[in-house]
Motif scaffolding. Structure first.
Motif, PDB file in Angstrom:
ATOM      1  N   SER A  56      11.344  -1.867   6.997  1.00  0.00           N
ATOM      2  CA  SER A  56      10.679  -1.787   6.021  1.00  0.00           C
ATOM      3  C   SER A  56       9.843  -3.056   5.480  1.00  0.00           C
ATOM      4  O   SER A  56       8.540  -2.788   5.209  1.00  0.00           O
ATOM      5  CB  SER A  56      11.417  -1.153   4.686  1.00  0.00           C
ATOM      6  OG  SER A  56      12.207   0.157   4.917  1.00  0.00           O
ATOM      7  N   VAL A  57      10.486  -3.858   5.534  1.00  0.00           N
ATOM      8  CA  VAL A  57       9.843  -5.467   5.302  1.00  0.00           C
ATOM      9  C   VAL A  57       8.658  -5.484   6.224  1.00  0.00           C
ATOM     10  O   VAL A  57       7.483  -5.881   5.946  1.00  0.00           O
ATOM     11  CB  VAL A  57      10.796  -6.391   5.358  1.00  0.00           C
ATOM     12  CG1 VAL A  57      10.019  -7.833   5.168  1.00  0.00           C
ATOM     13  CG2 VAL A  57      11.697  -6.425   3.955  1.00  0.00           C
ATOM     14  N   GLY A  58       8.863  -5.377   7.529  1.00  0.00           N
ATOM     15  CA  GLY A  58       8.075  -5.537   8.582  1.00  0.00           C
ATOM     16  C   GLY A  58       6.711  -4.598   8.396  1.00  0.00           C
ATOM     17  O   GLY A  58       5.486  -4.796   8.492  1.00  0.00           O
ATOM     18  N   TRP A  59       6.957  -3.155   7.983  1.00  0.00           N
ATOM     19  CA  TRP A  59       6.084  -2.319   7.770  1.00  0.00           C
ATOM     20  C   TRP A  59       5.339  -2.669   6.479  1.00  0.00           C
ATOM     21  O   TRP A  59       4.178  -2.681   6.577  1.00  0.00           O
ATOM     22  CB  TRP A  59       6.794  -0.837   7.593  1.00  0.00           C
ATOM     23  CG  TRP A  59       5.859   0.097   7.478  1.00  0.00           C
ATOM     24  CD1 TRP A  59       5.041   0.787   8.267  1.00  0.00           C
ATOM     25  CD2 TRP A  59       5.255   0.707   6.031  1.00  0.00           C
ATOM     26  NE1 TRP A  59       4.070   1.824   7.869  1.00  0.00           N
ATOM     27  CE2 TRP A  59       4.236   1.518   6.347  1.00  0.00           C
ATOM     28  CE3 TRP A  59       5.614   0.404   4.924  1.00  0.00           C
ATOM     29  CZ2 TRP A  59       3.587   2.419   5.414  1.00  0.00           C
ATOM     30  CZ3 TRP A  59       4.965   1.056   3.816  1.00  0.00           C
ATOM     31  CH2 TRP A  59       4.006   2.056   4.270  1.00  0.00           C
ATOM     32  N   SER A  60       5.767  -3.106   5.748  1.00  0.00           N
ATOM     33  CA  SER A  60       5.114  -3.500   4.367  1.00  0.00           C
ATOM     34  C   SER A  60       4.296  -4.733   4.548  1.00  0.00           C
ATOM     35  O   SER A  60       3.174  -4.700   3.772  1.00  0.00           O
ATOM     36  CB  SER A  60       6.284  -3.779   3.150  1.00  0.00           C
ATOM     37  OG  SER A  60       7.132  -2.857   3.049  1.00  0.00           O
ATOM     38  N   ILE A  61       4.496  -5.483   5.474  1.00  0.00           N
ATOM     39  CA  ILE A  61       3.884  -6.792   5.529  1.00  0.00           C
ATOM     40  C   ILE A  61       2.456  -6.083   5.968  1.00  0.00           C
ATOM     41  O   ILE A  61       1.345  -6.504   5.574  1.00  0.00           O
ATOM     42  CB  ILE A  61       4.272  -7.657   6.565  1.00  0.00           C
ATOM     43  CG1 ILE A  61       5.482  -8.446   5.954  1.00  0.00           C
ATOM     44  CG2 ILE A  61       3.207  -8.679   6.994  1.00  0.00           C
ATOM     45  CD1 ILE A  61       6.409  -9.319   6.775  1.00  0.00           C
ATOM     46  N   SER A  62       2.327  -5.485   6.895  1.00  0.00           N
ATOM     47  CA  SER A  62       1.245  -4.713   7.657  1.00  0.00           C
ATOM     48  C   SER A  62       0.553  -3.995   6.686  1.00  0.00           C
ATOM     49  O   SER A  62      -0.754  -3.904   6.502  1.00  0.00           O
ATOM     50  CB  SER A  62       1.479  -3.783   8.769  1.00  0.00           C
ATOM     51  OG  SER A  62       2.094  -4.550   9.942  1.00  0.00           O
TER      52      SER A  62
END
Length: 185
Positions: A56-62
């Motif tokens: 979720s954090v990785g997706w949120s960055i994008s």
């Protein structure tokens, strides 16, 4: 009057975001509310919750960086750091449990599973319920209300945490060294 944003390098931002993605305090709060009579192994739920938070954090960055010049740099650096950290986790699991686990491959599989779930509903305004459903399914019971809510909450909390951080800083030094990462759809 608003205070000026803190200026940070891409590396500093990524370090913060990786630390945030692996911080277990909010996860432990969710686990406290897990019903005692749950039929699924608590350790399995906790493992899936940690994987969901990192994804979720990785997706949120994008998602939150959009098409900005820092998006690719942040995304690439984040996943490179997570890949390196995953190697350490895989080694630790092998040494302590004598079990082969490729943690980064597991993260990539979870990322793809969540993206595939979201792609089934391309017009949805709030992806949280879909993420909750996929999370519950990965835990072993797609109809468990607690798991549905816990997955949705972990996703929303992660998105909010990344957003709060990104609006509080000004990121500089956007050159990237390595062009590997996970891309979201």
């Amino acid at each position: 009057m608003t205070s000026p944003k803190k200026r940070v390098s891409v590396e500093e931002a990524v370090q913060y975001l990786v630390n945030y993605s692996t911080d277990r305090s909010d996860m432990m709060t969710c686990m406290e509310y897990l019903p005692e009579d749950v039929k699924i192994d608590r350790a399995d739920i906790e493992t899936e919750m940690q994987l969901l938070k990192i994804v979720s954090v990785g997706w949120s960055i994008s998602y939150l960086s959009g098409e900005s010049p820092i998006q690719k740099s942040l995304n690439t650096c984040f996943w490179n750091f997570v890949r390196d950290l995953s190697g350490s986790i895989s080694t630790m699991i092998k040494e302590s449990m004598d079990k082969e686990v490729d943690y980064f491959t597991t993260l990539k599989e979870r990322f793809e599973t969540y993206v595939n779930g979201l792609n089934q509903f391309p017009d949805i305004k709030d992806p949280g319920p879909i993420v909750g459903q996929v999370f519950a399914g990965l835990c072993g019971d797609v109809s468990d209300a607690y798991l549905l809510i816990a997955g949705k909450r972990m996703f929303h909390d992660s998105l909010a945490g990344v957003k709060d951080y990104l609006v509080s800083v000004e990121i500089e030094n956007v050159e990237i060294q390595n062009n590997e990462g996970m891309e979201s759809s």
